[in-house]
Design an enzyme around this catalytic site. Structure first.
Site, PDB file in Angstrom:
ATOM      1  N   ASP A  96     -11.829  -0.641  13.849  1.00 46.30           N
ATOM      2  CA  ASP A  96     -12.200  -0.715  12.431  1.00 46.30           C
ATOM      3  C   ASP A  96     -13.657  -1.137  12.266  1.00 46.30           C
ATOM      4  OD1 ASP A  96      -9.601  -0.162  11.154  1.00 46.30           O
ATOM      5  OD2 ASP A  96      -8.981  -1.945  12.262  1.00 46.30           O
ATOM      6  N   ARG A 135       0.832  -1.208   0.000  1.00 44.06           N
ATOM      7  CA  ARG A 135       0.000   0.000   0.000  1.00 44.06           C
ATOM      8  C   ARG A 135       0.867   1.259   0.000  1.00 44.06           C
ATOM      9  NH1 ARG A 135      -2.820  -1.057   4.499  1.00 44.06           N
ATOM     10  NH2 ARG A 135      -4.640  -1.872   3.457  1.00 44.06           N
ATOM     11  N   TYR A 136       1.938   1.265   0.774  1.00 41.78           N
ATOM     12  CA  TYR A 136       2.854   2.403   0.859  1.00 41.78           C
ATOM     13  C   TYR A 136       4.142   2.037   0.128  1.00 41.78           C
ATOM     14  CZ  TYR A 136      -0.269   3.422   4.774  1.00 41.78           C
ATOM     15  OH  TYR A 136      -1.376   3.645   5.552  1.00 41.78           O
ATOM     16  N   CYS A 195      -9.613 -12.816  18.124  1.00 41.97           N
ATOM     17  CA  CYS A 195     -10.154 -11.648  18.821  1.00 41.97           C
ATOM     18  C   CYS A 195     -11.508 -11.302  18.204  1.00 41.97           C
ATOM     19  CB  CYS A 195      -9.185 -10.484  18.682  1.00 41.97           C
ATOM     20  SG  CYS A 195      -7.511 -10.933  19.161  1.00 41.97           S
ATOM     21  N   CYS A 234     -11.523  -8.368  15.572  1.00 36.89           N
ATOM     22  CA  CYS A 234     -10.440  -8.329  14.574  1.00 36.89           C
ATOM     23  C   CYS A 234     -10.925  -7.815  13.220  1.00 36.89           C
ATOM     24  CB  CYS A 234      -9.872  -9.724  14.394  1.00 36.89           C
ATOM     25  SG  CYS A 234      -8.582  -9.799  13.139  1.00 36.89           S
ATOM     26  N   ASP A 280      -7.463   3.857  10.534  1.00 35.63           N
ATOM     27  CA  ASP A 280      -7.252   3.277   9.206  1.00 35.63           C
ATOM     28  C   ASP A 280      -8.471   3.662   8.379  1.00 35.63           C
ATOM     29  OD1 ASP A 280      -5.383   1.655   7.754  1.00 35.63           O
ATOM     30  OD2 ASP A 280      -5.165   0.515   9.620  1.00 35.63           O
ATOM     31  N   ARG A 296      -9.581  -8.532  10.500  1.00 31.21           N
ATOM     32  CA  ARG A 296      -9.427  -9.615   9.522  1.00 31.21           C
ATOM     33  C   ARG A 296     -10.258 -10.832   9.921  1.00 31.21           C
ATOM     34  NH1 ARG A 296      -3.395  -8.353   9.354  1.00 31.21           N
ATOM     35  NH2 ARG A 296      -3.275  -6.832   7.667  1.00 31.21           N
ATOM     36  N   LYS A 309      -3.518   5.023   6.911  1.00 35.18           N
ATOM     37  CA  LYS A 309      -3.684   5.275   8.336  1.00 35.18           C
ATOM     38  C   LYS A 309      -3.265   6.711   8.633  1.00 35.18           C
ATOM     39  CE  LYS A 309      -2.135   1.718  10.693  1.00 35.18           C
ATOM     40  NZ  LYS A 309      -1.006   1.247   9.922  1.00 35.18           N
ATOM     41  N   ARG A 338       7.208   0.078   2.117  1.00 40.33           N
ATOM     42  CA  ARG A 338       6.977  -1.094   2.969  1.00 40.33           C
ATOM     43  C   ARG A 338       5.843  -1.954   2.421  1.00 40.33           C
ATOM     44  NH1 ARG A 338       5.475   3.732   4.831  1.00 40.33           N
ATOM     45  NH2 ARG A 338       3.567   4.028   6.054  1.00 40.33           N
ATOM     46  N   CYS A 346      -4.006 -17.874  14.269  1.00 37.75           N
ATOM     47  CA  CYS A 346      -3.646 -17.062  15.436  1.00 37.75           C
ATOM     48  C   CYS A 346      -3.743 -17.939  16.691  1.00 37.75           C
ATOM     49  CB  CYS A 346      -4.618 -15.901  15.616  1.00 37.75           C
ATOM     50  SG  CYS A 346      -4.722 -14.799  14.206  1.00 37.75           S
TER      51      CYS A 346
END
Ligand code: SF4
Length: 357
Positions: A283, A103-104, A120, A123, A320, A125, A327, A107, A116
């Protein structure tokens, strides 16, 4: 928020307090440990069919309501609001090859696995975590090939799922290939493992991370009671290996959305040599409305912390932007224009003029 929406005081008294040897992934196991209410089983089955359930043994034994609320399924997750999205931060929008988000410019995010240690309930995702397996060898070849052709990428961020569920041997092999590119300045891991499954931070893992290419780690933690003695020891092992440690925290109603809880968390982090890095506004993930606070509430908490918390314990409050637009810091702001002058607000709320040259 209470321990869970429907868990009564009687059920709470029935909760066991001894060690739980392994992660809990089934509703009958959660009921056996007194963590969910059998009367809600049918509704929770509908929740579990939609969003995976896993509570690590370390987190299942922490009695704090704000810790458990992050991991125990809740019937309110079935309420999907119109603004909620399947891919709230646009992972899929910027994927040049499977398993990589770019995206950037400088990075890229490597989705090393979808597994995981905990799932959570908030989350972003949550639609994809827990799906089959880890990034395959052929997919990783394509990632390395893309990075080799894209030297503007200076940093690879391992995320997931949680990359530290992978074996030290697999992580070592991946890091060797990335280091071999010769174009990266740093590798970063985003993980919840040192807190939710501290026993996984083994000497073998630490040895793999201690290498010429700097490895940084951002530890996801949301409540001071998550940082148990075992978690502190895991952070210490990483620290001793020279891994710089940062934290990220999600602002969550019923978990940590008040200045006292966050102050306790951020102070505990710096005592553990972890620099608070990001406080994320929650989010727009599906079925997470009961966790969300408003931006104004988040700004008020940050303003309260500004005056009373040392600068090294202050994270940046960020949003975000839904749709993958990146972000950005979301305040509160301390500066406004007044004609040719600036007006600056101090931590107590008083305003002062400031003139540029
Ligand atoms: S550990 Fe991270 S990726 Fe996994 S469910 Fe929790 S927030 Fe999502």
């Amino acid at each position: 928020m209470g321990l869970r929406s429907g868990l009564t005081g009687d059920r709470r008294r029935a909760m066991k307090t001894g060690p739980i040897p392994e992660a809990l992934t089934r509703l009958d196991a959660l009921e056996r440990e007194g963590l969910t209410d059998p009367a809600e089983r049918k509704a929770l089955e509908a929740v579990a069919a939609e969003f995976r359930v896993r509570v690590s043994s370390a987190m299942a034994t922490v009695p704090t309501a704000g810790v458990r609320a992050q991991f125990l399924p809740d019937v309110r997750e079935l309420q999907v609001r119109p603004e909620e999205l399947v891919d709230p931060i646009g992972d899929e929008v910027h994927a040049p090859v499977p398993g990589l988000t770019h995206r950037y410019a400088d990075r890229a995010i490597l989705h090393a696995t979808k597994a995981c240690e905990v799932y959570c309930r908030f989350c972003f995702r949550r639609e994809t975590v827990g799906e089959s397996g880890h990034l395959g060898e052929a997919e990783f070849d394509r990632v390395v090939d893309y990075l080799g052709r894209t030297p503007m990428v200076r940093e690879v961020i391992f995320t997931g799922g949680d990359p530290l569920v992978l074996s030290p041997r697999r992580l070592g092999a991946m890091l060797d290939r990335l280091e071999g590119l010769g174009t990266l300045e740093v590798v970063r891991f985003h993980t919840r493992v040192p807190v939710v499954a501290p026993g996984k931070v083994t000497e073998a893992l630490v040895r793999v991370l201690d290498r010429a290419l700097p490895v940084w780690m951002v530890v996801h933690t949301n409540h001071p009671d998550e940082i148990t003695e075992a978690a502190s020891a895991a952070l210490r092992r990483l620290n001793r290996a020279g891994v710089p440690l940062l934290s990220q925290t999600v602002l969550l109603k019923g978990v940590n959305a008040d200045a006292d809880t966050l102050e306790a968390l951020f102070r505990k982090l710096i005592r553990n040599r972890v620099k608070p890095y990001y406080l994320h506004h929650p989010d727009l993930a599906k079925g997470t409305g009961h966790f969300r606070v408003t931006l104004a509430e988040g700004q008020a908490i940050m303003a309260a912390l500004r005056g009373r918390l040392t600068g090294i314990a202050q994270p940046l409050y960020v949003l975000d932007i839904p749709g993958g637009h990146g972000k950005v810091p979301v305040g509160p702001g301390y500066l406004r224009r007044d004609g040719k002058a600036w007006i600056v607000t101090d931590p107590r709320g008083a305003e002062h003029p400031y003139r540029d040259l």
